[in-house]
Design a protein around this motif. Structure first.
Motif, PDB file in Angstrom:
ATOM      1  N   LEU A  51      -9.864   7.403   1.483  1.00 12.37           N
ATOM      2  CA  LEU A  51      -9.296   8.008   0.279  1.00 12.37           C
ATOM      3  C   LEU A  51     -10.330   8.069  -0.851  1.00 12.37           C
ATOM      4  CD1 LEU A  51      -5.803   6.234   0.291  1.00 12.37           C
ATOM      5  CD2 LEU A  51      -6.266   8.610   0.879  1.00 12.37           C
ATOM      6  N   ARG A  52     -11.132   7.031  -0.979  1.00 15.27           N
ATOM      7  CA  ARG A  52     -12.177   7.045  -1.998  1.00 15.27           C
ATOM      8  C   ARG A  52     -13.219   8.119  -1.687  1.00 15.27           C
ATOM      9  NH1 ARG A  52     -13.211   0.522  -2.739  1.00 15.27           N
ATOM     10  NH2 ARG A  52     -11.564   0.125  -4.283  1.00 15.27           N
ATOM     11  N   LEU A  53     -13.564   8.262  -0.408  1.00 15.99           N
ATOM     12  CA  LEU A  53     -14.568   9.244  -0.022  1.00 15.99           C
ATOM     13  C   LEU A  53     -14.151  10.652  -0.411  1.00 15.99           C
ATOM     14  CD1 LEU A  53     -17.175  10.010   1.516  1.00 15.99           C
ATOM     15  CD2 LEU A  53     -15.795  10.082   3.604  1.00 15.99           C
ATOM     16  N   TRP A  54     -12.869  10.957  -0.227  1.00 14.30           N
ATOM     17  CA  TRP A  54     -12.366  12.302  -0.505  1.00 14.30           C
ATOM     18  C   TRP A  54     -11.643  12.386  -1.842  1.00 14.30           C
ATOM     19  CZ3 TRP A  54     -14.492  15.972   2.081  1.00 14.30           C
ATOM     20  CH2 TRP A  54     -14.993  15.710   3.369  1.00 14.30           C
ATOM     21  N   ARG A  55     -11.813  11.362  -2.683  1.00 14.63           N
ATOM     22  CA  ARG A  55     -11.347  11.379  -4.067  1.00 14.63           C
ATOM     23  C   ARG A  55      -9.839  11.619  -4.191  1.00 14.63           C
ATOM     24  NH1 ARG A  55     -16.123  15.062  -6.899  1.00 14.63           N
ATOM     25  NH2 ARG A  55     -17.892  13.893  -6.040  1.00 14.63           N
ATOM     26  N   ILE A  56      -9.108  10.952  -3.332  1.00 13.81           N
ATOM     27  CA  ILE A  56      -7.644  11.014  -3.393  1.00 13.81           C
ATOM     28  C   ILE A  56      -7.147   9.748  -4.073  1.00 13.81           C
ATOM     29  CG2 ILE A  56      -5.505  11.140  -2.055  1.00 13.81           C
ATOM     30  CD1 ILE A  56      -7.007  12.605   0.102  1.00 13.81           C
ATOM     31  N   ASP A  57      -6.454   9.919  -5.177  1.00 12.74           N
ATOM     32  CA  ASP A  57      -5.962   8.783  -5.946  1.00 12.74           C
ATOM     33  C   ASP A  57      -4.741   8.166  -5.285  1.00 12.74           C
ATOM     34  OD1 ASP A  57      -7.929   9.078  -7.872  1.00 12.74           O
ATOM     35  OD2 ASP A  57      -6.729  10.464  -9.070  1.00 12.74           O
ATOM     36  N   VAL A  58      -4.682   6.852  -5.347  1.00 17.11           N
ATOM     37  CA  VAL A  58      -3.535   6.094  -4.849  1.00 17.11           C
ATOM     38  C   VAL A  58      -2.970   5.289  -6.003  1.00 17.11           C
ATOM     39  CG1 VAL A  58      -2.726   4.350  -3.227  1.00 17.11           C
ATOM     40  CG2 VAL A  58      -4.510   5.957  -2.546  1.00 17.11           C
ATOM     41  N   ASN A  59      -1.648   5.319  -6.131  1.00 12.36           N
ATOM     42  CA  ASN A  59      -0.984   4.555  -7.184  1.00 12.36           C
ATOM     43  C   ASN A  59      -0.413   3.269  -6.574  1.00 12.36           C
ATOM     44  OD1 ASN A  59       0.402   3.551  -9.332  1.00 12.36           O
ATOM     45  ND2 ASN A  59       1.520   5.443  -9.795  1.00 12.36           N
ATOM     46  N   PRO A  60      -1.087   2.136  -6.772  1.00 15.00           N
ATOM     47  CA  PRO A  60      -0.570   0.884  -6.192  1.00 15.00           C
ATOM     48  C   PRO A  60       0.822   0.513  -6.701  1.00 15.00           C
ATOM     49  CG  PRO A  60      -2.858   0.631  -6.911  1.00 15.00           C
ATOM     50  CD  PRO A  60      -2.358   1.934  -7.467  1.00 15.00           C
ATOM     51  N   ASP A  61       1.150   0.953  -7.921  1.00 17.69           N
ATOM     52  CA  ASP A  61       2.456   0.607  -8.491  1.00 17.69           C
ATOM     53  C   ASP A  61       3.608   1.273  -7.741  1.00 17.69           C
ATOM     54  OD1 ASP A  61       1.162  -0.912 -10.416  1.00 17.69           O
ATOM     55  OD2 ASP A  61       1.048   0.760 -11.831  1.00 17.69           O
ATOM     56  N   LYS A  62       3.325   2.357  -7.035  1.00 20.00           N
ATOM     57  CA  LYS A  62       4.363   3.045  -6.274  1.00 20.00           C
ATOM     58  C   LYS A  62       4.378   2.631  -4.804  1.00 20.00           C
ATOM     59  CE  LYS A  62       4.627   7.196  -9.161  1.00 20.00           C
ATOM     60  NZ  LYS A  62       4.551   8.688  -9.179  1.00 20.00           N
ATOM     61  N   SER A  63       3.546   1.663  -4.469  1.00 24.07           N
ATOM     62  CA  SER A  63       3.499   1.174  -3.093  1.00 24.07           C
ATOM     63  C   SER A  63       4.404  -0.037  -2.934  1.00 24.07           C
ATOM     64  CB  SER A  63       2.059   0.811  -2.702  1.00 24.07           C
ATOM     65  OG  SER A  63       1.201   1.926  -2.854  1.00 24.07           O
ATOM     66  N   ALA A  64       4.808  -0.299  -1.706  1.00 23.36           N
ATOM     67  CA  ALA A  64       5.690  -1.442  -1.446  1.00 23.36           C
ATOM     68  C   ALA A  64       5.479  -1.927  -0.023  1.00 23.36           C
ATOM     69  CB  ALA A  64       7.153  -1.063  -1.663  1.00 23.36           C
ATOM     70  N   SER A  65       5.763  -3.197   0.182  1.00 24.77           N
ATOM     71  CA  SER A  65       5.714  -3.805   1.508  1.00 24.77           C
ATOM     72  C   SER A  65       7.108  -4.284   1.880  1.00 24.77           C
ATOM     73  CB  SER A  65       4.737  -4.991   1.529  1.00 24.77           C
ATOM     74  OG  SER A  65       3.436  -4.601   1.157  1.00 24.77           O
ATOM     75  N   ILE A  66       7.498  -4.040   3.111  1.00 27.10           N
ATOM     76  CA  ILE A  66       8.803  -4.498   3.610  1.00 27.10           C
ATOM     77  C   ILE A  66       8.592  -5.196   4.943  1.00 27.10           C
ATOM     78  CG2 ILE A  66      11.090  -3.827   4.412  1.00 27.10           C
ATOM     79  CD1 ILE A  66      11.127  -1.571   2.528  1.00 27.10           C
ATOM     80  N   TYR A  67       9.138  -6.384   5.052  1.00 25.05           N
ATOM     81  CA  TYR A  67       9.119  -7.130   6.301  1.00 25.05           C
ATOM     82  C   TYR A  67      10.490  -6.980   6.952  1.00 25.05           C
ATOM     83  CZ  TYR A  67       9.155 -11.155   9.459  1.00 25.05           C
ATOM     84  OH  TYR A  67       9.281 -11.978  10.557  1.00 25.05           O
ATOM     85  N   PHE A  68      10.564  -6.173   7.992  1.00 24.26           N
ATOM     86  CA  PHE A  68      11.841  -5.887   8.633  1.00 24.26           C
ATOM     87  C   PHE A  68      12.251  -7.055   9.518  1.00 24.26           C
ATOM     88  CE2 PHE A  68      10.133  -1.612   7.821  1.00 24.26           C
ATOM     89  CZ  PHE A  68      11.186  -1.091   7.092  1.00 24.26           C
ATOM     90  N   ASN A  69      13.505  -7.434   9.360  1.00 24.79           N
ATOM     91  CA  ASN A  69      14.053  -8.562  10.101  1.00 24.79           C
ATOM     92  C   ASN A  69      15.479  -8.204  10.488  1.00 24.79           C
ATOM     93  OD1 ASN A  69      14.887 -10.966  11.132  1.00 24.79           O
ATOM     94  ND2 ASN A  69      14.560 -12.176   9.285  1.00 24.79           N
TER      95      ASN A  69
END
Length: 284
Positions: A69-87
């Motif tokens: 993503l850095r190589l191709w200059r695509i911005d990522v918004n960490p605030d809109k990311s999430a982790s889910i542990y499915f159980n």
């Protein structure tokens, strides 16, 4: 205005095609992690019997993706990311992950663990019960039902045929969007959506209290929500099984667990009988 140095203009007709071409060479993780893409929504997922085995492999996949993503200059918004542990536990737990579980990181920022997350219009919860999703779409459908009351309510002079058309075009799709994903949820949860349809039928027909909901559905030629979802699921799996894209075929080619197993999967809806408790059907 600054010129666009990378990426494609958002909102244009060609945006989906241009963006798909732009990210076509996105690297696949080398750690066995699966990559799911839909336009600019990206998900990484991995299945294992231990969260300790999952975290390092997922983190490595995130780091590999971040470099591209850095190589191709695509911005990522960490605030809109999430982790889910499915159980697949039948009990609701207070915390989304076991105590002292480290966070995954993207661009040096921690990705929060969450109980649920809205992805592609579906609210996915860590137990895959879809309670939160059904509650959200029920609330939204109820809001639309109240907004359209002047057209489909008791005092409206509009014909029943047109009222039915408005319902099937504007309200039912809100509740049944992507229904093959959650149609296997518990019947009591799905019945909350049926209540919304019952209210529409009674208001549209200006029916007194003693007229049964089954009679209103018959006169309006409306299937129950569970029957509608089951039919949509059957069409979806039939098309997916014979689709020329092998990725789509592999996504739906699995054997459902035995009926005695507590873990239900989307294909279970094909075996369910779309019935409702007589007392609830009559009184709701």
């Amino acid at each position: 205005m600054r010129p666009i140095r990378a990426g494609v203009p958002q909102g244009s007709v060609l945006f989906p095609l241009l963006y798909s071409a732009y990210i076509n060479d996105i690297p696949r993780p080398s750690t066995g992690v699966q990559l799911a893409l839909f336009a600019d929504d990206t998900a990484l997922y991995l299945r294992s019997n231990s969260i300790g085995n999952i975290l390092p492999r997922l983190q490595r996949a995130i780091d590999e993706l971040t470099q591209w993503l850095r190589l191709w200059r695509i911005d990522v918004n960490p605030d809109k990311s999430a982790s889910i542990y499915f159980n697949y536990s039948t009990h609701k737990v207070q915390f989304p992950v076991p105590f002292d579980t480290p966070h995954l990181k993207i661009l040096g920022k921690p990705i929060p663990w969450q109980h649920n997350y809205k992805y592609l219009g579906i609210t996915i919860d860590k137990h895959l019960h879809f309670r939160d999703h059904i509650a959200r779409v029920r609330k939204l459908a109820t809001f639309y039902l109240s907004r359209l009351y002047s057209m489909i309510g008791r005092k409206s002079k509009m014909s029943l045929r047109n009222k039915r058309t408005i319902y099937t075009m504007c309200i039912r799709p809100v509740m049944t969007y992507a229904s093959p994903v959650f149609a296997h949820a518990q019947p009591d949860l799905l019945y909350d959506l049926q209540i919304v349809q019952n209210k529409f039928c009674r208001r549209a027909a200006d029916a007194p209290w003693y007229v049964k909901n089954s009679v209103l559905h018959r006169d309006l030629e409306l299937p129950t929500i569970s029957k509608y979802m089951k039919d949509a699921s059957e069409r979806f799996f039939d098309v997916a099984n014979s689709h020329p894209n092998p990725v789509i075929v592999s996504a739906v080619s699995y054997e459902p667990p035995p009926p005695s197993h507590f873990c239900r999967r989307p294909r279970n809806v094909l075996l369910d009988r779309p019935t409702i408790s007589p007392s609830r059907w009559k009184n709701s």
